[in-house]
Design a protein around this motif. Structure first.
Motif, short mmCIF file in Angstrom:
data_model
loop_
_atom_site.label_atom_id
_atom_site.label_comp_id
_atom_site.label_asym_id
_atom_site.label_seq_id
_atom_site.Cartn_x
_atom_site.Cartn_y
_atom_site.Cartn_z
N ARG A 60 -7.68 -23.80 -34.21
CA ARG A 60 -6.82 -24.87 -34.75
C ARG A 60 -7.60 -26.14 -35.06
O ARG A 60 -7.16 -26.97 -35.85
CB ARG A 60 -5.67 -25.23 -33.78
CG ARG A 60 -4.75 -24.10 -33.37
CD ARG A 60 -4.34 -23.20 -34.50
NE ARG A 60 -3.45 -23.83 -35.48
CZ ARG A 60 -3.24 -23.37 -36.70
NH1 ARG A 60 -3.85 -22.28 -37.12
NH2 ARG A 60 -2.41 -24.01 -37.51
N SER A 107 -1.73 -30.91 -26.30
CA SER A 107 -1.82 -31.10 -27.74
C SER A 107 -2.77 -32.25 -28.12
O SER A 107 -3.08 -32.43 -29.30
CB SER A 107 -0.43 -31.34 -28.34
OG SER A 107 0.05 -32.60 -27.96
N LYS A 160 0.68 -32.72 -36.35
CA LYS A 160 0.98 -32.09 -37.64
C LYS A 160 1.16 -33.13 -38.74
O LYS A 160 0.68 -32.94 -39.86
CB LYS A 160 2.29 -31.29 -37.49
CG LYS A 160 2.15 -29.85 -37.92
CD LYS A 160 3.51 -29.18 -37.90
CE LYS A 160 3.43 -27.71 -38.22
NZ LYS A 160 2.34 -26.96 -37.66
N GLU A 161 1.86 -34.23 -38.42
CA GLU A 161 2.09 -35.29 -39.40
C GLU A 161 0.79 -36.01 -39.77
O GLU A 161 0.53 -36.30 -40.93
CB GLU A 161 3.10 -36.31 -38.84
CG GLU A 161 4.53 -35.89 -39.03
CD GLU A 161 4.89 -35.73 -40.51
OE1 GLU A 161 4.85 -36.71 -41.25
OE2 GLU A 161 5.18 -34.57 -40.92
N ARG A 198 -1.21 -33.94 -42.13
CA ARG A 198 -0.69 -33.96 -43.50
C ARG A 198 -1.18 -35.22 -44.23
O ARG A 198 -1.67 -35.16 -45.36
CB ARG A 198 0.84 -33.93 -43.44
CG ARG A 198 1.53 -33.48 -44.70
CD ARG A 198 3.02 -33.33 -44.46
NE ARG A 198 3.66 -34.54 -43.94
CZ ARG A 198 3.96 -35.62 -44.69
NH1 ARG A 198 3.67 -35.62 -45.97
NH2 ARG A 198 4.54 -36.67 -44.15
#
Ligand code: UT7
Length: 323
Positions: A38, A154, A216-217, A220
């Motif tokens: 990841r 995370s 995740k944001e 992006r």
């Protein structure tokens, strides 16, 4: 004729302790495989107890002085980009000044999180071009291990500690893209994205806090904004992607690095990657990668180098220079 801020020397320092991914398997529901696939991270360095950001920064600064063949007294200014200073004040930069024996000039910190080095380099460039300083030490140094929530899988597997230092000095150029030195700068921030990446504490709220991230944001925004700012900086410098020898990106995630390179139309053979060994060292990641890239014989005099970074704020930007 125009004044350029030309590279005079580079160096870095990493704390001794290396922590492989597998170490997190003992305390968290995670795996070496997940972290590698990841993020691209395999290991990171963590500062020892009592080892502070200004100590890492001073070691990197000394390595850069040695590389440049200069003494601390040859510097007019010293800037440290950090979000993890030793103390609330004085600045990490003045503490580094004392550690390396620089008693003249001036020193201050810049805080733009992972974009900190790009912001600090842009500041040094502005001071050199305006004639305010002739030779500036620009350091990115962090101890992000101090702001990790070790129960949050995370985030805590992603960051590391370290420092890199670059010396830039005034040099006369022709004012064209053939000049050595910083050719262009592009900076941005947008505070409406505060909640995507922040530390939930600080002096004014009377705590140290821990890093919080909507990964995740951020991901992006990262690929899109990094490609945009790198392209803008290349356009300002009059440099096409074919003319770029090395992209030296902020080292947060190999997938972000790959995605940005693809958007820029640049093959990975022309990207310096250190994320596997350092993790995300925030403001230290670009000068660390520049130093490693030079030490490995990749970055050579005359090469066009594009650096780009994004982090908390959000704050992002790029610098194009000819080494
Ligand atoms: O330097 C400042 C800029 N910062 C960055 O650029 C970081 C940007 N973000 C990223 O690098 C990535 O978003 C991460 C590496 C943080 C996460 O990768 P992802 O592919 O976006 O994963 P995700 O957050 O969507 O999580 C996927 C799954 C989740 O499980 P569910 O909801 O699918 O069941 C997570 O709970 O992976 C889980 N997960 C983990 N599993 C094992 C999250 N962290 C871990 C972990 N080990 N350490």
């Amino acid at each position: 004729m125009s004044i350029r801020a030309k590279v005079a020397g580079i160096g870095h320092y990493l704390p001794q302790r290396v922590v492989p991914n597998a170490e997190f398997e003992k305390t968290l529901d995670t795996s070496d495989e997940w972290i590698r696939s990841r993020s691209g991270i395999e290991r990171r360095h963590f500062a020892a107890e009592g080892e502070t950001t200004s100590m890492l920064a001073a070691s990197a600064a000394e390595a850069a002085l040695k590389d440049a063949g200069l003494d601390a007294s040859d510097l007019d200014a010293l800037i440290v980009a950090t979000s993890t200073p030793d103390l609330t004040f004085p600045s990490a930069a003045t503490m580094v000044q004392a550690r390396i024996g620089m008693t003249g000039g001036f020193a201050f910190d810049v805080q733009a999180v992972c974009a900190g080095f790009v912001y600090a380099l842009s500041t040094a460039n502005a001071m050199i071009v305006s004639g305010q300083a002739k030779r500036v030490m620009v350091i990115g140094a962090e101890t992000f291990s101090r702001i990790m929530d070790w129960t949050d899988r995370s985030t805590c597997v992603l960051f590391g500690d370290g420092a890199g230092a670059l010396i830039v000095e005034a040099s006369e150029g022709a004012g064209t893209a053939a000049d050595r030195g910083i050719l262009s700068v592009d900076l941005h921030s947008d505070g409406q994205f505060r909640d995507l990446l922040y530390v939930d504490g600080g002096v004014s709220t009377q705590s140290t806090g821990h890093l919080r991230m909507e990964g995740k944001e951020v991901f992006r925004h990262a690929v899109e904004k990094l490609a945009q700012t790198a392209t803008a900086a290349m356009d300002k410098a009059g440099i096409s992607s074919e003319e770029v020898d090395w992209v030296v990106p902020h080292q947060a995630n190999i997938r972000i690095i790959n995605g940005t390179a693809r958007k820029l139309g640049l093959p990975m053979e022309r990207v310096v990657v250190t994320v596997q060994d350092h993790g995300n060292t925030s403001a230290a990641s670009i000068p660390l990668a520049l130093s490693v890239g030079k030490a490995e014989g990749k970055i050579k005099q005359g090469d066009v180098v594009v650096t780009e970074a994004i982090g908390g704020g959000l704050a992002w930007g790029a610098v194009v220079l000819r080494w």
